[in-house]
Design a protein around this motif. Structure first.
Motif, short mmCIF file in Angstrom:
data_model
loop_
_atom_site.label_atom_id
_atom_site.label_comp_id
_atom_site.label_asym_id
_atom_site.label_seq_id
_atom_site.Cartn_x
_atom_site.Cartn_y
_atom_site.Cartn_z
N ARG A 1 7.54 3.06 9.94
CA ARG A 1 7.22 4.04 8.89
C ARG A 1 6.51 3.37 7.72
O ARG A 1 5.56 3.92 7.16
N MET A 2 6.96 2.18 7.33
CA MET A 2 6.32 1.47 6.22
C MET A 2 4.91 1.02 6.60
O MET A 2 4.01 0.99 5.76
N GLY A 3 4.72 0.65 7.88
CA GLY A 3 3.39 0.23 8.32
C GLY A 3 2.36 1.32 8.15
O GLY A 3 1.22 1.08 7.74
N VAL A 4 2.75 2.55 8.47
CA VAL A 4 1.84 3.68 8.30
C VAL A 4 1.46 3.83 6.83
O VAL A 4 0.29 4.03 6.49
N VAL A 5 2.45 3.72 5.94
CA VAL A 5 2.19 3.87 4.51
C VAL A 5 1.27 2.78 4.01
O VAL A 5 0.29 3.03 3.29
N LEU B 1 -2.96 -0.91 1.61
CA LEU B 1 -2.15 -2.02 1.10
C LEU B 1 -1.84 -3.05 2.17
O LEU B 1 -1.01 -3.93 1.96
N ALA B 2 -2.53 -2.98 3.32
CA ALA B 2 -2.19 -3.85 4.44
C ALA B 2 -2.40 -5.32 4.12
O ALA B 2 -1.73 -6.19 4.68
N ASN B 3 -3.33 -5.62 3.21
CA ASN B 3 -3.58 -7.02 2.86
C ASN B 3 -2.38 -7.68 2.21
O ASN B 3 -2.30 -8.91 2.13
N ASN B 4 -1.45 -6.86 1.72
CA ASN B 4 -0.27 -7.42 1.06
C ASN B 4 0.91 -7.60 1.98
O ASN B 4 1.96 -8.08 1.57
N LEU B 5 0.75 -7.22 3.25
CA LEU B 5 1.84 -7.40 4.19
C LEU B 5 2.04 -8.88 4.48
O LEU B 5 1.07 -9.65 4.54
N PRO B 6 3.28 -9.32 4.66
CA PRO B 6 3.54 -10.74 4.95
C PRO B 6 2.83 -11.20 6.21
O PRO B 6 2.79 -10.48 7.21
N PHE B 7 2.22 -12.40 6.15
CA PHE B 7 1.59 -13.07 7.28
C PHE B 7 0.31 -12.39 7.78
O PHE B 7 -0.26 -12.82 8.77
N SER B 8 -0.15 -11.32 7.12
CA SER B 8 -1.28 -10.58 7.68
C SER B 8 -2.60 -10.85 6.97
O SER B 8 -3.65 -10.41 7.44
N ARG C 1 -8.31 -9.94 6.16
CA ARG C 1 -9.49 -10.26 5.35
C ARG C 1 -10.77 -9.98 6.12
O ARG C 1 -11.83 -9.73 5.52
N HIS C 2 -10.71 -10.03 7.43
CA HIS C 2 -11.91 -9.90 8.24
C HIS C 2 -11.85 -8.75 9.25
O HIS C 2 -12.86 -8.42 9.86
N ARG C 3 -10.67 -8.16 9.44
CA ARG C 3 -10.52 -7.12 10.47
C ARG C 3 -9.64 -6.00 9.93
O ARG C 3 -8.80 -6.22 9.08
N ASP C 4 -9.85 -4.82 10.49
CA ASP C 4 -9.00 -3.68 10.14
C ASP C 4 -7.68 -3.77 10.90
O ASP C 4 -7.63 -4.22 12.05
N LEU C 5 -6.62 -3.37 10.25
CA LEU C 5 -5.30 -3.32 10.88
C LEU C 5 -4.99 -1.86 11.20
O LEU C 5 -4.87 -1.04 10.29
N PRO C 6 -4.92 -1.49 12.48
CA PRO C 6 -4.67 -0.08 12.81
C PRO C 6 -3.28 0.35 12.39
O PRO C 6 -2.33 -0.44 12.42
N ALA C 7 -3.16 1.59 12.01
CA ALA C 7 -1.86 2.13 11.61
C ALA C 7 -0.98 2.32 12.84
O ALA C 7 -1.46 2.75 13.89
N PRO C 8 0.31 2.02 12.75
CA PRO C 8 1.22 2.26 13.89
C PRO C 8 1.27 3.74 14.22
O PRO C 8 1.14 4.60 13.36
N SER C 9 1.44 4.04 15.51
CA SER C 9 1.50 5.44 15.92
C SER C 9 2.41 5.57 17.14
O SER C 9 2.58 4.62 17.90
N GLY C 10 3.00 6.73 17.30
CA GLY C 10 3.77 7.02 18.49
C GLY C 10 5.23 6.63 18.44
O GLY C 10 5.96 6.84 19.40
N GLY C 11 5.69 6.07 17.36
CA GLY C 11 7.08 5.66 17.29
C GLY C 11 7.34 4.31 17.93
O GLY C 11 6.45 3.73 18.57
N THR C 12 8.55 3.79 17.78
CA THR C 12 8.89 2.50 18.37
C THR C 12 9.04 2.64 19.88
O THR C 12 9.15 3.75 20.41
#
Length: 243
Positions: A202-206, A212-219, A224-235
């Motif tokens: 849920r937080m990943g989607v937000v 704000l994905a650039n502020n996620l730990p380790f990401s 910086r160079h690629r888009d991070l897709p939003a999680p979808s479909g549930g765990t």
């Protein structure tokens, strides 16, 4: 080019690693056919030159001297480790052609001659774990490289060996050790794992949709160079229960 470079010079010097030596010409012919089919799908490579030594009496061309230099450079030491099977490599690059990690980051990211899964398995043995052990982390362990390797090198098993060596030597960064310790804690407590993965979903989607994905730990190095897709479909667990 192979013919030209050995016909014109007076001295022909061949430099090769000790693992390239095979017992007979029949063995060499088998490997050449295997190499071309695994690399480019050809029946036989069009760029194969056989050299049999210096010019003999009656030969129209060829070198006056012929020398072969066999390079060890850590290969014999590698034979005494669990990674010894990596020396069977015939350099076809089939593992590179099918590796999703190599396809995403390219060869220069590996920092040395050998890249892709074979580089991650071979480089730590030749350069040392302290210098090249991090390359073994560049794998999703999907096992595709094992499946396509024509000489059946257990590449993921060897990379796992180098990961263990680096971890045992204390070379892993502190945050990596903490992350592994956290993962081990969650893996032993399924209820906590389900709770946190659901929250992370849920937080990943937000974070992603809110930019704000650039502020996620380790990401940061990735985003910086690629888009991070939003999680979808549930765990995975939620989808499993639903079906």
């Amino acid at each position: 080019n192979g013919d030209l470079t050995q016909d014109w010079p007076k001295i022909h010097i061949v430099v090769t690693g000790i693992e390239k030596v095979v017992p007979t010409l029949n063995d060499a012919a088998l490997i050449l056919r295997l190499l071309a089919r695994s690399a480019t799908g050809q029946e036989m490579s069009a760029y194969t030159t056989l050299s049999t030594g210096p010019r003999r009496p009656g030969d129209l061309d060829g070198p006056e001297q012929f020398h072969v230099v066999l390079v060890d450079n850590g290969r014999s030491k590698l034979l005494a480790t669990p990674a010894r099977e990596v020396l069977r490599c015939i350099r076809c690059a089939a593992c590179l052609n099918h590796c999703p990690v190599y396809g995403s980051i390219g060869g220069h990211a590996y920092g040395w001659i050998y890249s892709g899964p074979i580089g991650a398995a071979l480089d730590p043995g030749l350069l040392g774990v302290a210098e090249a052990g991090h390359l073994a982390q560049a794998s999703s362990f999907c096992g595709r490289c094992n499946e396509v390797c024509p000489v059946k090198i257990p590449l993921t098993q060897i990379m796992r060996h180098w990961r263990n060596e680096a971890y045992s030597a204390g070379l892993a960064p502190a945050r990596q050790r903490w992350a592994l310790a956290l993962w081990a804690t969650l893996a032993r407590r399924p209820w906590a794992y389900r709770l946190l993965t659901g929250l992370a979903m849920r937080m990943g989607v937000v974070f992603v949709r809110g930019g704000l994905a650039n502020n996620l730990p380790f990401s940061g190095a990735w985003t910086r160079h690629r888009d991070l897709p939003a999680p979808s479909g549930g765990t995975f667990q939620s989808q499993w229960r639903a079906k």
